[in-house]
Motif scaffolding. Structure first.
Motif, short mmCIF file in Angstrom:
data_model
loop_
_atom_site.label_atom_id
_atom_site.label_comp_id
_atom_site.label_asym_id
_atom_site.label_seq_id
_atom_site.Cartn_x
_atom_site.Cartn_y
_atom_site.Cartn_z
N TYR A 1 0.83 -1.20 0.00
CA TYR A 1 0.00 0.00 0.00
C TYR A 1 0.87 1.25 0.00
CZ TYR A 1 -3.58 -3.37 1.24
OH TYR A 1 -4.41 -4.47 1.23
N PRO A 2 0.38 2.36 -0.55
CA PRO A 2 1.17 3.60 -0.55
C PRO A 2 1.51 4.04 0.87
CG PRO A 2 -0.72 3.77 -2.03
CD PRO A 2 -0.91 2.51 -1.24
N LYS B 1 -7.17 -0.30 -8.38
CA LYS B 1 -7.59 0.34 -7.14
C LYS B 1 -6.39 0.63 -6.25
CE LYS B 1 -10.73 -0.21 -3.19
NZ LYS B 1 -11.70 -1.10 -2.51
N ASP B 2 -6.25 1.89 -5.89
CA ASP B 2 -5.20 2.31 -4.96
C ASP B 2 -3.82 1.78 -5.36
OD1 ASP B 2 -4.25 3.68 -2.74
OD2 ASP B 2 -4.56 2.00 -1.37
N THR C 1 0.19 1.54 -6.19
CA THR C 1 1.41 2.14 -5.67
C THR C 1 2.22 2.67 -6.86
OG1 THR C 1 2.48 -0.02 -5.73
CG2 THR C 1 1.50 0.66 -3.65
#
Length: 528
Positions: A89-90, A123-124, A126
């Protein structure tokens, strides 16, 4: 093991001093001193959950303020998928450029492939940019260049203490997957590293993701409610106050895809035995729940009473399915009997922590029942109530949190106190409720076999004591983001410690944890 074609070409180019762009698979004829493989769009969010070396240190080797991009990550020899999960995740605190140093092989390629899937998802996504050095001198190159300020370790556990020592010696912080060490000799080195890290003002922390599991958090919070739980009992060797069990599998899925294990993963001299590996999580949780924020001196507060170990049999076909290698490597020959590989992956530890008896049980199957994933149990007994996290056939292999009154406690009083405790916690965790759910019969051995031999052993604390007053604490669906997301939470804690310094109890917890695992390993070895 096979090595990806482009990694072989990279290694060849490295020896010739030629730069390569992995993204385009294009070779550049310009010789350079520092060979760097640039993998565009690959950014690493450090999420490895951990435990830090050193106490609250006001003068860190590098000053951290918590600013965005302040952490410059070095990923060293990534041989375990946890290295990639740190980046799933970022994470604004991590600079988008991640420096990777590794020998050529499938392990680093698997790591890079996972990072690429995180960058490419809709989605989302990185946006990591991986700059990778591939070569036999990867460790020396990393130390000479020092492109970052935090070294991320997740791979061969036999090499890990070497990496930690060299990194700390160079003044670099370390964020490492468990276990940091796998035997008593390693523990002695770890103690010296802690001392050196404190002097240099750097932090060494291991990844303890289970602290961020919501049911573990709720169990810990309910234990702190004296009206409901009372105080922790001391227990006995026959009926410990704390019983924690974990069942893992060699063959599993990660990020929705079958996981390929490195060939060495089945070698306990490189991976570590089960009682020196997964037990780190269980021992950490016991101290974190029973004595939150309290320092623990392993020399005076811990006594290891007994330890056992026994193997998990793995066939050649299972090994091939898990690793992609059709034959057992020569270094495993001593553990192969009648074409079956015996992996010392299972074991038990009985110890006392400040007088409280704790029983640890770790089991490894080749494969758990479909849909079950890793299986865990945590039973903790207080003077007024027993709090349990169960995940057996009765629960459909889904973890559930229970509370039941201790013997002699009035059921009506217990229910009122539990209702008040849950109402209080619901202010922070909306939707929590408690429902009556009597204890069913303990899982029989026949049911265990039907469940694919992955069912938990009967719970000694509850066996023979069915309670009509047992209550289940119901957690709304979606309240916990899941294990893979917990790596981000651990790294957030680690970066907070980089800024504020690490509390003494964390340092004590790390040393106590690895004292227990390595002492137990030595005791089990002596029984051979």
């Amino acid at each position: 093991m096979k090595t990806g074609k482009h990694l072989s070409r990279i290694a060849d180019a490295n020896r010739q001093g030629i730069r390569v762009c992995v993204k385009c698979r294009v070779y550049d004829s310009e010789p350079i001193d520092d060979f760097i493989v640039m993998k565009n769009r690959l950014l690493i969010p450090l999420l490895l959950a951990a435990s830090v070396v050193g106490c609250r240190t006001p003068h860190l080797a590098a000053s951290f303020t918590g600013a965005d991009g302040e952490v410059r990550l070095i990923c060293l020899d990534p041989g375990h998928f946890h290295a990639a999960l740190v980046q799933k995740y970022p994470n604004s605190r991590i600079d988008s450029t991640v420096w990777v140093y590794a020998p050529a092989g499938d392990e680093v390629q698997g790591y890079l492939d996972l990072i690429e899937t995180f960058n490419a998802r809709e989605k989302d996504p990185t946006h990591w940019q991986e700059k990778t050095y591939i070569g036999a001198d990867y460790l020396e190159k990393m130390l000479a260049e020092q492109r970052g300020n935090v070294v991320l370790l997740a791979g061969n556990n036999g090499r890990k203490i070497d990496y930690i020592e060299r990194s700390v010696g160079a003044g670099l912080n370390v964020f490492a997957d468990k276990p940091l060490v796998i035997d008593s000799a390693g523990f002695a080195r770890l103690e010296r590293v802690f001392s050196e890290a404190g002097g240099k003002g750097v932090l060494v922390y291991d990844i303890m993701t289970e602290r961020y599991d919501l049911l573990n958090i709720l169990q810990r919070e309910l234990m702190r409610d004296s009206a409901l739980f009372g105080t922790i009992v001391k227990g006995t060797p026959q009926q410990p106050a704390v019983e924690v069990t974990s069942i893992h599998s060699f063959y599993k899925e990660v990020a929705g895809k079958p996981l390929t294990r490195p060939a060495w993963y089945y070698d306990v001299t490189q991976q570590g035995e089960g009682i020196a590996d997964v037990t780190t999580h269980l021992i950490d949780l016991a101290a974190w729940k029973c004595f939150p924020g309290e320092p623990v001196d392993y020399r005076n507060d811990v006594e290891v009473l007994s330890a056992t170990h026994y193997p998990t049999p793995v066939t050649r076909s299972q090994y091939a399915r898990s690793t992609g290698c059709t034959e057992f490597p020569a270094y495993l020959s001593g553990a192969v009997h009648d074409s079956i590989l015996d992996v010392e992956a299972n074991g038990t530890i009985l110890y006392t922590l400040k007088g409280v008896h704790v029983a640890i049980d770790v089991q490894w199957k080749f494969e758990n029942p479909p849909g079950s994933g890793d299986i865990a149990r945590s039973v903790i007994r207080g003077t007024k109530a027993t709090l349990s996290i169960l995940q057996d056939t009765e629960q459909g292999y889904k973890p559930m949190l229970y509370a039941e009154p201790a013997p002699g406690v009035d059921a009506a009083v217990f229910e009122r106190n539990l209702a008040a405790a849950v109402a209080r916690l619901a202010q922070q965790y909306p939707g929590l409720t408690a429902v009556l759910e009597p204890v069913s019969a303990t899982v029989s051995s026949k049911e265990a076999k039907t469940a694919g031999k992955a069912a938990l052993r009967p719970v000694r604390v509850l066996a023979g004591q069915p309670s009509a007053a047992r209550m289940r604490i119901v957690v709304p669906a979606g309240s916990d983001p899941g294990h893979e997301a917990h790596f981000a939470s651990v790294f957030r804690c680690y970066t907070d410690y980089l800024v504020q310094g690490m509390p003494q109890w964390e340092r004590d917890a790390i040393l106590a944890k690895y004292y227990i695992t390595t002492k137990a390993h030595a005791m089990a070895q002596q029984k051979r």
